[in-house]
Motif scaffolding. Sequence first.
Motif, short mmCIF file in Angstrom:
data_model
loop_
_atom_site.label_atom_id
_atom_site.label_comp_id
_atom_site.label_asym_id
_atom_site.label_seq_id
_atom_site.Cartn_x
_atom_site.Cartn_y
_atom_site.Cartn_z
N PRO A 168 0.81 -1.12 0.19
CA PRO A 168 0.03 -0.08 0.02
C PRO A 168 0.69 1.20 0.21
CG PRO A 168 -0.94 -1.55 1.70
CD PRO A 168 0.46 -2.09 1.07
N SER A 169 2.03 1.22 0.89
CA SER A 169 2.76 2.25 0.74
C SER A 169 3.66 2.76 -0.56
CB SER A 169 3.81 2.28 1.91
OG SER A 169 4.67 1.26 1.98
N SER A 170 3.83 1.77 -1.49
CA SER A 170 4.38 1.91 -2.51
C SER A 170 3.76 2.54 -3.56
CB SER A 170 4.97 0.49 -3.16
OG SER A 170 3.85 -0.20 -4.00
N ARG A 171 4.46 3.38 -4.57
CA ARG A 171 3.96 4.43 -5.61
C ARG A 171 4.70 4.16 -6.72
NH1 ARG A 171 4.41 7.44 -0.86
NH2 ARG A 171 2.26 8.53 -0.11
N SER A 172 3.90 4.46 -7.94
CA SER A 172 4.67 4.46 -9.28
C SER A 172 5.50 5.81 -9.55
CB SER A 172 3.33 4.30 -10.09
OG SER A 172 2.71 5.65 -10.44
N ILE A 173 6.19 5.70 -10.50
CA ILE A 173 7.11 6.81 -10.83
C ILE A 173 6.26 8.02 -11.08
CG2 ILE A 173 7.28 6.41 -13.30
CD1 ILE A 173 10.40 7.27 -12.74
N GLY A 174 5.02 8.03 -11.61
CA GLY A 174 4.45 9.10 -11.94
C GLY A 174 3.59 9.60 -10.71
N GLN A 175 3.35 8.61 -9.57
CA GLN A 175 2.70 9.18 -8.39
C GLN A 175 3.78 9.93 -7.41
OE1 GLN A 175 1.34 5.21 -7.14
NE2 GLN A 175 -0.70 6.00 -7.52
N VAL A 176 5.20 9.37 -7.68
CA VAL A 176 6.27 10.22 -7.02
C VAL A 176 6.67 11.45 -7.61
CG1 VAL A 176 8.77 9.86 -6.44
CG2 VAL A 176 7.47 7.89 -6.16
N LEU A 177 6.48 11.38 -9.00
CA LEU A 177 6.78 12.69 -9.58
C LEU A 177 5.61 13.70 -8.92
CD1 LEU A 177 7.93 14.50 -11.73
CD2 LEU A 177 6.40 13.73 -13.44
N LYS A 178 4.48 13.47 -9.02
CA LYS A 178 3.27 14.37 -8.25
C LYS A 178 3.59 14.73 -6.86
CE LYS A 178 -1.85 14.61 -7.95
NZ LYS A 178 -3.09 13.99 -8.08
N VAL A 179 4.26 14.01 -6.24
CA VAL A 179 4.58 14.09 -4.57
C VAL A 179 5.62 15.00 -4.63
CG1 VAL A 179 5.40 13.35 -2.72
CG2 VAL A 179 3.55 12.11 -3.84
#
Length: 230
Positions: free
Chosen positions: A4-15
């Motif tokens: 649940p705590s892992s993110r895609s590279i696109g989600q990381v970019l948004k953060v």
Amino acid sequence: MPAPSSRSIGQVLKVLKEDFEDISISKIRFLEGEGLVSPERAPSGYRRYSDQDIARLRYILEVQQKHYLPLKVIREHLEKLDAGEQPVASGASEPPPLEPVVTPTPPERQPQAKRPINIPRRELLRLSGLSENQLSELERHALVVPRRGTVQYGRDALTIAVAARKLAAYGMDARHLRAIKQAAEREASLIEQSLTPHVRHRSGSRQAIADVMQLVLYAHAALLRSTITS
């Protein structure tokens, strides 16, 4: 299924975009290629970034933005932080602590010099994830070579091997890397020729080459990024 705590590279970019406007997917991949962050891979092959990975990225971007540290120094800081040590400040103010990876503590002794990597071919295969045929092809093009006068491989060989494995997923093979190497050789020749009239002492030459090389890498990455995204 990813944690649940892992993110895609696109989600990381948004953060990260909230605090670092210039961040891009290419920049994140570049930092991964430099070995500064190592996200897990989902069974589908896509990167999955943990909270710790995002903390490392945030740390890297912050010290680049506020302290203008080169990647070599940032890598040394991360290694010290991973070992539970506090890196020595390189500027007017001390770099921020990396959270939640470690809780830095004041150093009690002078930091030791960074040890070179010396690994045999079998270990290079294991760490890089390359197949025997893939590594042989890189060696045939002189892209991955042992340290001079030895049969052991160093840090650069490992970095190139890991990058080659990851680039293969995008259809880039040893022939493409050979073209990149030729461009790097031209840049190296340009750096040496440009610095020769300005540096008299050998020790100063080494430091000047390292400084200029880092600036060229920054410019190269920016030019490449602007060319691809324009």
